[in-house]
Design an enzyme around this catalytic site. Structure first.
Site, PDB file in Angstrom:
ATOM      1  N   ILE A 121     -14.201 -50.751  16.220  1.00 26.95           N
ATOM      2  CA  ILE A 121     -13.578 -52.057  16.464  1.00 26.95           C
ATOM      3  C   ILE A 121     -14.027 -53.097  15.438  1.00 26.95           C
ATOM      4  O   ILE A 121     -13.282 -54.014  15.119  1.00 26.95           O
ATOM      5  CB  ILE A 121     -13.810 -52.540  17.918  1.00 26.95           C
ATOM      6  CG1 ILE A 121     -12.797 -53.641  18.270  1.00 26.95           C
ATOM      7  CG2 ILE A 121     -15.265 -52.978  18.123  1.00 26.95           C
ATOM      8  CD1 ILE A 121     -12.643 -53.891  19.729  1.00 26.95           C
TER       9      ILE A 121
ATOM     10  N   VAL B 141     -20.714 -51.924  22.016  1.00 29.10           N
ATOM     11  CA  VAL B 141     -19.758 -52.744  21.261  1.00 29.10           C
ATOM     12  C   VAL B 141     -20.362 -54.113  20.964  1.00 29.10           C
ATOM     13  O   VAL B 141     -20.262 -54.625  19.843  1.00 29.10           O
ATOM     14  CB  VAL B 141     -18.433 -52.895  22.053  1.00 29.10           C
ATOM     15  CG1 VAL B 141     -17.526 -53.951  21.442  1.00 29.10           C
ATOM     16  CG2 VAL B 141     -17.710 -51.563  22.129  1.00 29.10           C
ATOM     17  N   ASP B 142     -21.014 -54.716  21.947  1.00 31.03           N
ATOM     18  CA  ASP B 142     -21.605 -56.040  21.795  1.00 31.03           C
ATOM     19  C   ASP B 142     -22.600 -56.065  20.637  1.00 31.03           C
ATOM     20  O   ASP B 142     -22.547 -56.936  19.764  1.00 31.03           O
ATOM     21  CB  ASP B 142     -22.286 -56.438  23.109  1.00 31.03           C
ATOM     22  CG  ASP B 142     -22.657 -57.907  23.188  1.00 31.03           C
ATOM     23  OD1 ASP B 142     -22.043 -58.723  22.474  1.00 31.03           O
ATOM     24  OD2 ASP B 142     -23.545 -58.238  23.983  1.00 31.03           O
TER      25      ASP B 142
ATOM     26  N   SER C 235     -16.046 -52.251  29.966  1.00 28.30           N
ATOM     27  CA  SER C 235     -16.789 -51.789  31.152  1.00 28.30           C
ATOM     28  C   SER C 235     -16.906 -50.277  31.284  1.00 28.30           C
ATOM     29  O   SER C 235     -17.536 -49.800  32.221  1.00 28.30           O
ATOM     30  CB  SER C 235     -16.221 -52.379  32.452  1.00 28.30           C
ATOM     31  OG  SER C 235     -16.536 -53.746  32.548  1.00 28.30           O
TER      32      SER C 235
END
Length: 175
Positions: A11, A33-34, A122
């Site tokens: 991403i 991802v964060d 999530s």
């Protein structure tokens, strides 16, 4: 309705107007991802998140809400941070997960973004079953009015890609 697609990839490398960060409530980075978005976004993205914490989001971002910052060193113009719910076998939190997608599209519209990339919010460490997460993501994006023209679900693995591709085609698989 925007064009919806599922792609396998990273991403943080997507050439879109906005990428969505599956953030933790602190907005200050984390794992998955964060962490990847904060590492590649660099100091500008972190500084923007710190400024949000110092102003409107002193207690952090609530589950299901979304807020945007600069994308820093990422190829996108903006990062839209949203906090997904932790999956529960005893409590239906699907409305909170759907809110992540709706609120992210609302923020994208406010920014004027025409292309957006979502991760499988999530479904990682928060434990949401991938098939249900894909169904909620696709159904919510399909039914949310937006000016966004293209929505990409960017999946890290082949299994997730297959599940999201099936949800896009309306195949929910065995129940």
């Amino acid at each position: 309705m925007p064009e919806l697609r599922a792609v396998r990839g990273d991403i943080t490398e997507q050439q879109v107007d906005a990428i969505v960060n599956a953030a933790n409530s602190s907005l200050l980075g984390g794992g998955g991802v964060d962490g990847a978005i904060h590492r590649k976004g660099g100091p500008e993205t972190l500084a923007a998140c710190r400024a949000l914490r110092a102003s409107h989001y002193g207690g952090g971002l609530k589950t299901g809400q979304a807020v945007a910052t600069t994308a820093g060193n990422l190829p996108a113009q903006w990062v839209i941070h949203t906090v997904g719910p932790v999956w529960s076998a005893t409590e239906d939190r699907s409305a909170l997960l759907a809110s992540c997608f709706r609120e992210s599209l609302r923020v994208a519209d406010e920014l004027g973004a025409r292309t957006i990339a979502f991760p499988a919010i999530s479904t990682g460490i928060f434990g949401w079953p991938m098939d249900d997460g894909a169904r909620i993501a696709v159904d919510t994006v399909r039914t949310t009015p937006t000016k966004v023209e293209q929505v990409s679900f960017v999946l890290f693995g082949d299994d997730a890609l297959k599940i999201f591709a099936g949800a896009l085609q309306g195949d929910q698989g065995p129940k």
